[in-house]
Design a protein around this motif. Structure first.
Motif, PDB file in Angstrom:
ATOM      1  N   VAL A  78      -6.018  -7.675  -9.876  1.00  0.00           N
ATOM      2  CA  VAL A  78      -7.098  -7.462  -8.919  1.00  0.00           C
ATOM      3  C   VAL A  78      -8.097  -6.462  -9.490  1.00  0.00           C
ATOM      4  O   VAL A  78      -7.734  -5.549 -10.225  1.00  0.00           O
ATOM      5  N   LEU A  89      -8.258  -2.784  -4.170  1.00  0.00           N
ATOM      6  CA  LEU A  89      -6.850  -2.398  -4.364  1.00  0.00           C
ATOM      7  C   LEU A  89      -6.125  -2.221  -3.043  1.00  0.00           C
ATOM      8  O   LEU A  89      -5.026  -2.734  -2.835  1.00  0.00           O
ATOM      9  N   ARG A  93      -3.400  -5.566  -3.353  1.00  0.00           N
ATOM     10  CA  ARG A  93      -2.091  -5.192  -3.897  1.00  0.00           C
ATOM     11  C   ARG A  93      -1.347  -4.213  -2.981  1.00  0.00           C
ATOM     12  O   ARG A  93      -0.183  -4.420  -2.638  1.00  0.00           O
ATOM     13  N   ILE A  94      -2.049  -3.180  -2.576  1.00  0.00           N
ATOM     14  CA  ILE A  94      -1.362  -2.172  -1.763  1.00  0.00           C
ATOM     15  C   ILE A  94      -1.076  -2.716  -0.364  1.00  0.00           C
ATOM     16  O   ILE A  94      -0.036  -2.424   0.235  1.00  0.00           O
ATOM     17  N   ARG A 107       9.279  -0.857 -13.810  1.00  0.00           N
ATOM     18  CA  ARG A 107       8.396  -1.146 -14.943  1.00  0.00           C
ATOM     19  C   ARG A 107       9.120  -0.832 -16.252  1.00  0.00           C
ATOM     20  O   ARG A 107       9.162   0.324 -16.693  1.00  0.00           O
ATOM     21  N   ARG A 133       9.238   3.402  -9.870  1.00  0.00           N
ATOM     22  CA  ARG A 133       8.108   4.006  -9.159  1.00  0.00           C
ATOM     23  C   ARG A 133       8.327   3.921  -7.659  1.00  0.00           C
ATOM     24  O   ARG A 133       8.547   2.831  -7.125  1.00  0.00           O
ATOM     25  N   TYR A 140       0.088   7.608  -2.446  1.00  0.00           N
ATOM     26  CA  TYR A 140      -0.550   6.360  -2.012  1.00  0.00           C
ATOM     27  C   TYR A 140      -0.370   6.129  -0.509  1.00  0.00           C
ATOM     28  O   TYR A 140      -0.419   4.994  -0.044  1.00  0.00           O
ATOM     29  N   ASP A 250       2.770   5.521 -11.881  1.00  0.00           N
ATOM     30  CA  ASP A 250       1.629   4.660 -12.223  1.00  0.00           C
ATOM     31  C   ASP A 250       1.040   5.121 -13.558  1.00  0.00           C
ATOM     32  O   ASP A 250       0.839   4.328 -14.484  1.00  0.00           O
ATOM     33  N   GLU A 282       4.255  -8.894 -11.017  1.00  0.00           N
ATOM     34  CA  GLU A 282       2.903  -8.818 -11.590  1.00  0.00           C
ATOM     35  C   GLU A 282       2.961  -7.997 -12.867  1.00  0.00           C
ATOM     36  O   GLU A 282       3.827  -7.145 -13.032  1.00  0.00           O
ATOM     37  N   VAL A 284       1.475  -5.083 -15.474  1.00  0.00           N
ATOM     38  CA  VAL A 284       0.979  -3.738 -15.192  1.00  0.00           C
ATOM     39  C   VAL A 284      -0.545  -3.659 -15.391  1.00  0.00           C
ATOM     40  O   VAL A 284      -1.227  -2.856 -14.760  1.00  0.00           O
TER      41      VAL A 284
HETATM   42  C1  IPM Z   1      -0.962  -0.618 -11.104  1.00  0.00           C
HETATM   43  C2  IPM Z   1      -2.402  -0.451 -10.784  1.00  0.00           C
HETATM   44  C3  IPM Z   1      -2.520  -0.319  -9.305  1.00  0.00           C
HETATM   45  C4  IPM Z   1      -1.873   0.909  -8.815  1.00  0.00           C
HETATM   46  C5  IPM Z   1      -3.912  -0.393  -8.792  1.00  0.00           C
HETATM   47  C6  IPM Z   1      -4.549  -1.691  -9.195  1.00  0.00           C
HETATM   48  C7  IPM Z   1      -3.919  -0.192  -7.310  1.00  0.00           C
HETATM   49  O1  IPM Z   1      -2.958   0.617 -11.461  1.00  0.00           O
HETATM   50  O2  IPM Z   1      -0.342  -1.515 -10.534  1.00  0.00           O
HETATM   51  O3  IPM Z   1      -0.441   0.117 -11.931  1.00  0.00           O
HETATM   52  O4  IPM Z   1      -2.324   2.014  -9.037  1.00  0.00           O
HETATM   53  O5  IPM Z   1      -0.851   0.774  -8.171  1.00  0.00           O
END
Ligand code: IPM
Ligand code: MN
Length: 358
Positions: A78, A89, A93-94, A107, A133, A140, A250, A282, A284
């Motif tokens: 995205v 974002l 994604r969030i 990850r 994470r 966040y 992140d 997804e 990174v």
């Molecule tokens: C990640 C990205 C995301 C995040 C962004 C796109 C919101 O940097 O997945 O690492 O910070 O979570």
């Protein structure tokens, strides 16, 4: 009996479409190879920045609910120059990660054969660590606001609060310990900045100490995030499972994948560990608008994320086979430009498919 897995596929923006095409081609090849053992039933969702420009939202109002009955979500990327990043974002994604309580983001950092890495280390392929994470709260949490914009002379005020709950800390730390138990090294390193963040991160540290008592078989270690950044470079052999807050992990995941050669190879899974809702897989990396549409994006991060998806569906042999095929492809030097190669997205994908058959 054929097992059917329902996939929600969200290519998203930029190179997201190309790398998802690559990943789906691999998954469909594996479906064929399974000779009827399993099939994927995929529905595509056109959510993303184009959708936003048409509808004023990144996903429909009922978007998150539409995903609930799938077995997994496969996500591209995205980010689009025409939409402010924080809008795209938070809107996509969030919205999904938090809306479906996908509270653990894993990850892996792996040094693939044939890929020039950035570490001075005698045997980088022996390195293999995984970032865990916290994916639901922390920095966040989206708590805060902006005010006083009507004051003269640029005196607006913004407040952005982090939220650390004992519940949130405990579940992610326990998850890290459980994950460490499945690995050879059996070590968990916790990362905070509790010298400066004296409330939330001190709570995290305390929970870490308490939970670690339930895992006497697991070695533990605790570092401040600045020192951990240095440690990634200077002593990566000390790392196994590294658990950190939403923002810190992140940042460290970009560092880890860059050290391993490219952001383009790093995979990730947003896990709903309790299986109340589907998890989302997804790469990174972001949407890379500068190279979108050229067919040169590195598909490995997204294809390796399909490996994490297979694992989550219980298809462990298939996941291992896919990882092996990716390694075979990189060791043959069939790689994209970001890692010094000349191959296209399609050529790398076809090579992985060929190596799945051998
Ligand atoms: C990640 C990205 C995301 C995040 C962004 C796109 C919101 O940097 O997945 O690492 O910070 O979570
Ligand atoms: Mn990131």
């Amino acid at each position: 009996m054929t097992k059917t897995y329902k996939l929600a596929v969200i290519p998203g923006d930029g190179i997201g479409k190309e790398v998802i095409d690559a990943g789906m081609k691999v998954l469909l090849h594996m479906e064929k190879q399974s000779k009827g053992a399993f099939v994927f039933e995929s529905d595509y969702f056109d959510w993303g920045s184009d959708y936003y420009l048409k509808h004023g939202r990144m996903i429909p109002e009922s978007g998150v609910d539409q995903l609930i009955n799938y077995d997994a979500i496969y996500f591209g990327a995205v980010g689009d120059r025409r939409v402010p990043d924080h809008v795209s974002l938070w809107g996509l994604r969030i919205a999904i990660c938090q809306g479906l309580d996908q509270w653990a983001n894993i990850r892996p950092v792996e040094f693939l054969p044939g890929i020039p890495h950035r570490l001075v280390h005698p045997n980088p392929e022996s390195l293999n660590w995984i970032l865990v994470r916290e994916n639901s709260e922390g920095e966040y949490s989206g708590i805060g606001g902006r005010n006083f914009s009507a004051r003269p002379d640029e005196r607006e005020v913004a407040i952005q609060s982090s939220v650390f709950t004992e519940y949130g800390c405990e579940r992610i730390i326990r998850f890290a310990f459980e994950l460490a138990r499945t690995r050879t090294r059996k070590k968990v390193t916790s990362v905070t900045k509790s010298n400066a963040q004296q409330y939330g991160m001190v709570l995290w540290d305390e929970v870490f100490t308490r939970v670690s008592k339930d895992y006497p078989d697991i070695e533990t270690d605790q570092w401040l995030v600045d020192a951990m950044a240095a440690r990634f470079v200077l002593h990566p052999e000390d790392l196994d499972v590294v658990v950190a807050s939403n923002l810190f992990a992140d940042i460290l995941s970009d560092l880890g994948s860059a050290l391993a050669g490219s952001l383009g190879i790093a995979s990730s899974a947003n896990l709903q560990v309790d299986k109340r809702f589907p998890s989302m897989f997804e790469s990174v990396h972001g949407s890379a608008p500068d190279i979108a549409g050229q067919g040169i994006a590195n598909p490995i991060g997204t294809i390796a994320s399909a490996g994490l998806l297979l694992d989550d569906l219980g298809l462990h042999d298939e996941a291992a086979k896919l990882n092996q095929a990716i390694r075979q492809t990189t060791s043959e030097g069939v790689v994209t430009r970001d890692i010094g190669g000349t191959y296209t997205t399609e050529e790398v994908t076809n090579s992985i498919i060929k190596n799945l058959s051998t």
